[in-house]
Design an enzyme around this catalytic site. Structure first.
Site, PDB file in Angstrom:
ATOM      1  N   ARG A   1       0.861  -1.143   0.121  1.00 59.69           N
ATOM      2  CA  ARG A   1      -0.039  -0.023   0.060  1.00 59.69           C
ATOM      3  C   ARG A   1       0.846   1.220  -0.087  1.00 59.69           C
ATOM      4  O   ARG A   1       1.935   1.457   0.934  1.00 59.69           O
ATOM      5  CB  ARG A   1      -0.919  -0.119   1.373  1.00 59.69           C
TER       6      ARG A   1
ATOM      7  N   ARG B   1      -6.024  18.473   8.425  1.00 62.39           N
ATOM      8  CA  ARG B   1      -4.793  18.463   8.860  1.00 62.39           C
ATOM      9  C   ARG B   1      -4.391  19.754   9.678  1.00 62.39           C
ATOM     10  O   ARG B   1      -4.602  20.917   9.288  1.00 62.39           O
ATOM     11  CB  ARG B   1      -3.654  18.428   7.584  1.00 62.39           C
TER      12      ARG B   1
ATOM     13  N   LYS C   1     -13.042   2.802   1.894  1.00 61.96           N
ATOM     14  CA  LYS C   1     -12.684   2.837   3.561  1.00 61.96           C
ATOM     15  C   LYS C   1     -13.784   3.463   4.181  1.00 61.96           C
ATOM     16  O   LYS C   1     -14.179   4.595   3.986  1.00 61.96           O
ATOM     17  CB  LYS C   1     -11.321   3.843   3.356  1.00 61.96           C
TER      18      LYS C   1
ATOM     19  N   THR D   1      -8.381  -2.663   9.614  1.00 61.67           N
ATOM     20  CA  THR D   1      -7.274  -2.038   9.775  1.00 61.67           C
ATOM     21  C   THR D   1      -6.848  -1.931  11.460  1.00 61.67           C
ATOM     22  O   THR D   1      -7.708  -2.181  12.113  1.00 61.67           O
ATOM     23  CB  THR D   1      -7.178  -0.675   9.275  1.00 61.67           C
TER      24      THR D   1
END
Length: 527
Positions: free
Chosen positions: A58, A99, A256, A313
């Site tokens: 990935r 972010r 996802k 995950t």
């Protein structure tokens, strides 16, 4: 692989737990996706990762330049050539990620009960009083009492590296928050997530489109991991974007699911996507902790019944810094396998972790042990009942092949396929033995040039539990008028013998197309 399978529902001799596990050619039926980066990008380390059981690499485009990822990929290609092990490529998009920017890269210490302001003014220096964020509409999206999490590599749960903020008030475009726990943020970039708050940014950003159009096209990527998938339309939009670039119309899209919005539209997303990644890092923030396991089990069941791969995950976070997982993490990996996971995705553990190879090896061993007690019989009956009658022709053949293989205690199922669909359907019924998927390339044309398809289909099987693909010689047709296709079958058998999964006197179940009919046959090997 067809060892005496114990079941958790049966009494297990405690003494058997102390018996050492037998090594096998395939570390586990469950696949391992490794994120490659600073600690796992040299040819030597990637080779070791492939040998340890990594089948998909990935590439996380939320950090690093195009050139950086290209260098890593060139090393991967060398490692694949050296080890002779197939490895698929997954491009992970950034998506609408919030972010916090720390240009000075100085550590930022935040104290519990202090006040900190989140501001869209990115010209400001990050400090314990102000955190610049890359989203101008945060003040309009949140309200008093909402929670916002900030940390690097999203929240391992360690209170010293991530911080929990509670919104006190908004002033213009600024959001004033109360710090709920003391923490030190280190690095140039932190990820932020506002719990159960809609962020009106596109799921596929301009930088994502650029990465696909350049890096993705240049490297014929096998999978796009679509971060923050919220609607089925997100998947359709990416598929339309991929279709512009020749070979990428074969690239599969894994959605996802990492927030409540994606959870609400899960059924429609599952129908549209090629696979699902249960992104428990972010989802564990959007959902109360006590609900995460319930989502995992419900989502996994839906994926299994749809015959679409499910990836889990955030399983061994502590192995980022330690050579062994915690007891809870080891149990978590096993439970993911028992819940029906096709693959385990490792993020920070292999990206920047100190023990990338040990992590892959450890996870593979845990998966292998869990597979030994997986109740395939109950799962098989449940799947057949879910599919109902009348079954489609292919579904009937696939379930019959698995039933026959279990009844005769076959050591392996060999399936000939050109699209990979037959192999995926067989894997849907979770046979207890490996499925050797012999992908026969097809000759196609776009009116400008002729090309063989098959490499994509072979590599895309590397994310599905139990399938071990091999690419056949294109001169052998997938469909034949003969009752057998001895030459291709011999290649598959030789591969199985070399791998140690086929031995003299073993029984093999073969599934292939003969003319217009699909045939399941049982072969008993001689000396």
């Amino acid at each position: 692989m067809q060892s005496s399978h114990l079941l958790l529902e049966e009494p297990i001799r405690l003494a058997s737990i102390l018996e050492p596990s037998k090594p096998s050619f395939f570390p586990a039926m469950t696949k391992i996706i490794g994120t490659v980066g600073p600690k796992s990008r040299s040819v030597e380390v990637i080779e070791a990762c492939l040998k340890a059981g990594m089948s998909v690499a990935r590439f996380d485009f939320s950090w690093g330049s195009d050139e950086y990822h290209q260098e890593t990929l060139e090393n991967l290609k060398k490692a694949v050539k050296n080890t002779k092990k197939l490895c698929a490529i997954m491009l992970d998009t950034v998506g609408p990620e919030l972010r916090v920017l720390n240009k000075s890269e100085k550590p930022i210490a935040l104290e519990a009960d202090a006040t900190v302001t989140l501001t869209p003014d990115t010209s400001m220096e990050a400090s314990s009083e102000v955190l610049p964020i890359n989203y101008a509409n945060l003040a309009q999206a949140v309200k008093q009492g909402d929670t916002i999490f900030v940390g690097q590599y999203l929240f391992t749960g360690s209170e010293t590296t991530s911080v929990w903020l509670e919104v006190v008030e908004t002033k213009g475009q600024d959001v004033i928050c109360c710090v709920k726990n003391s923490a030190t943020l280190a690095g140039s970039l932190f990820t932020a997530q506002a719990s159960q708050v809609h962020i009106d940014l596109p799921t596929l950003t301009e930088s994502d489109k650029e990465a696909i159009a350049t890096w993705g096209v240049r490297n014929s990527i096998d999978f796009v991991s679509l971060s923050y998938t919220r609607h089925a339309e997100d998947v359709r939009a990416v598929r339309a974007h991929l279709s512009k670039y020749g070979d990428l119309n074969q690239t599969q899209i894994f959605a996802k699911i990492e927030n409540v919005e994606g959870l609400k539209h899960f059924d429609e997303i599952l129908q549209e996507a090629d696979g699902i990644i249960l992104s428990r890092g972010n989802l564990g923030i959007d959902l109360p902790p006590e609900k995460v396991f319930l989502f995992q089990k419900a989502a996994m069941y839906k994926c299994n019944m749809a015959g679409k791969p499910a990836v889990v995950t955030r399983v061994v976070d502590s192995m980022t810094n330690t050579p062994r997982p915690t007891r809870a993490e080891a149990t978590d990996v096993a439970n993911a396998v028992l819940d029906g996971a096709d693959a385990i995705l490792l993020g920070a553990e292999t990206l920047r972790g100190l023990f990338p190879v040990d992590t892959i090896s450890t996870v593979g061993k845990i998966c292998s042990e869990a597979e030994k007690v997986y109740n395939q019989s109950v799962y098989f009956k449940k799947t057949v009942k879910f599919v109902g009658e009348p079954m489609s022709h292919l579904e009937s053949i696939a379930s019959s092949a698995v039933r026959a293989a279990i009844k005769v205690k076959a050591s392996v199922i060999v399936v000939f396929t050109s699209s990979g669909r037959a192999a995926r359907l067989i894997a849907k019924y979770r046979p207890t033995m490996p499925v050797l998927s012999v992908v026969i390339p097809c000759l196609t044309t776009n009116q400008l040039r002729w090309s063989f398809t098959g490499a994509f289909q072979a590599r895309q099987c590397l994310v599905i539990r139990g399938i071990f693909p091999m690419l056949a010689d294109p001169r052998h047709p997938a469909e034949t008028t003969n009752a057998t296709n001895e030459s291709v079958l011999k290649v598959a058998m030789d591969h199985g013998k070399a791998a140690g999964i086929i031995k003299p006197h073993d029984r093999i179940v073969v599934c292939q197309k003969v003319g217009d009919s699909s045939v399941v046959k049982i072969i008993e090997l001689e000396e």
